[in-house]
Motif scaffolding. Sequence first.
Motif, mmCIF file in Angstrom:
data_model
loop_
_atom_site.group_PDB
_atom_site.id
_atom_site.type_symbol
_atom_site.label_atom_id
_atom_site.label_comp_id
_atom_site.label_asym_id
_atom_site.label_seq_id
_atom_site.Cartn_x
_atom_site.Cartn_y
_atom_site.Cartn_z
ATOM 1 N N SER A 140 1.017 -0.757 0.091
ATOM 2 C CA SER A 140 0.234 -0.296 0.041
ATOM 3 C C SER A 140 1.078 1.122 0.098
ATOM 4 C CB SER A 140 -0.536 0.255 1.393
ATOM 5 O OG SER A 140 -0.288 0.084 1.587
ATOM 6 N N GLY A 141 0.216 2.102 -0.744
ATOM 7 C CA GLY A 141 1.303 3.702 -0.821
ATOM 8 C C GLY A 141 1.576 3.601 -1.888
ATOM 9 N N ASN A 142 1.619 2.675 -3.095
ATOM 10 C CA ASN A 142 1.987 2.963 -4.198
ATOM 11 C C ASN A 142 1.220 2.963 -4.722
ATOM 12 O OD1 ASN A 142 4.592 1.635 -4.836
ATOM 13 N ND2 ASN A 142 3.722 0.378 -3.353
ATOM 14 N N ILE A 143 0.929 3.963 -6.486
ATOM 15 C CA ILE A 143 -0.408 4.190 -6.988
ATOM 16 C C ILE A 143 -0.901 3.792 -7.582
ATOM 17 C CG2 ILE A 143 -0.620 6.621 -7.674
ATOM 18 C CD1 ILE A 143 1.196 8.393 -6.873
ATOM 19 N N LEU A 144 -1.733 3.392 -7.545
ATOM 20 C CA LEU A 144 -2.596 2.461 -8.666
ATOM 21 C C LEU A 144 -3.553 3.306 -9.194
ATOM 22 C CD1 LEU A 144 -2.729 -0.716 -6.872
ATOM 23 C CD2 LEU A 144 -0.906 -1.083 -8.219
ATOM 24 N N TYR A 145 -3.851 3.379 -10.219
ATOM 25 C CA TYR A 145 -4.468 4.314 -11.321
ATOM 26 C C TYR A 145 -5.347 3.343 -12.099
ATOM 27 C CZ TYR A 145 -1.444 3.735 -15.426
ATOM 28 O OH TYR A 145 -0.484 3.475 -16.182
ATOM 29 N N HIS A 146 -6.800 3.814 -12.636
ATOM 30 C CA HIS A 146 -7.709 3.619 -12.934
ATOM 31 C C HIS A 146 -7.380 4.596 -14.579
ATOM 32 C CE1 HIS A 146 -9.930 0.887 -10.858
ATOM 33 N NE2 HIS A 146 -10.074 1.347 -9.692
#
Length: 194
Positions: A140-146
Amino acid sequence: DLFDTVKSPTQVQAREILDISEFTRVLLYFGLIRPYKEVPTLIETFSKLGFDNACLLVAGNPMQDGLEKRVRDLGDSDPNVRLDLRYLPDSEIPTVFAAADFAVLPYRKVFNSGAAVLAMSQSTPVVAPDIGSLTAVLPSGNILYHQLECGLRRAIQTNQIEIISVGQANREAIETEHDWEKITKQIIELYEGN
């Protein structure tokens, strides 16, 4: 770890080496440049957003002439995009990651990603699509985007303390969760029914 024997420069030193020291935020694309990795889309999206003090560093080897021309044309039209379109030797890899605040993986599809694991091993936070195995690999903390645009905006807006914290969590995850001895033991236990 392959790169533990190579001393990484500090972020300041790495940015001076790469001539990107004037930027406060550096986003890195590293790796082979193939159509499904969406590097032209990354450059177009980054340029469209017009971040004042951010740099997109594209370091990798294009695998097709037409793709290389497209990447060069897009990169050359934005002074905040820096291109290093070649195969980088192992000795240079710690420098590009040390210079970066985030590694960006703008892939259209992902089954697994050596680039994500490499970024994690270099204590670099990752910006990646919320698809495939990346959701299971990245702490968690990494950026996962749509949407890529949203992921890039979040990366630019993230404060430095959080960037350092996520980078450390990535490195710790590689050293603990992705340790080959631990993985081997878990597979053996699974087959033995323990």
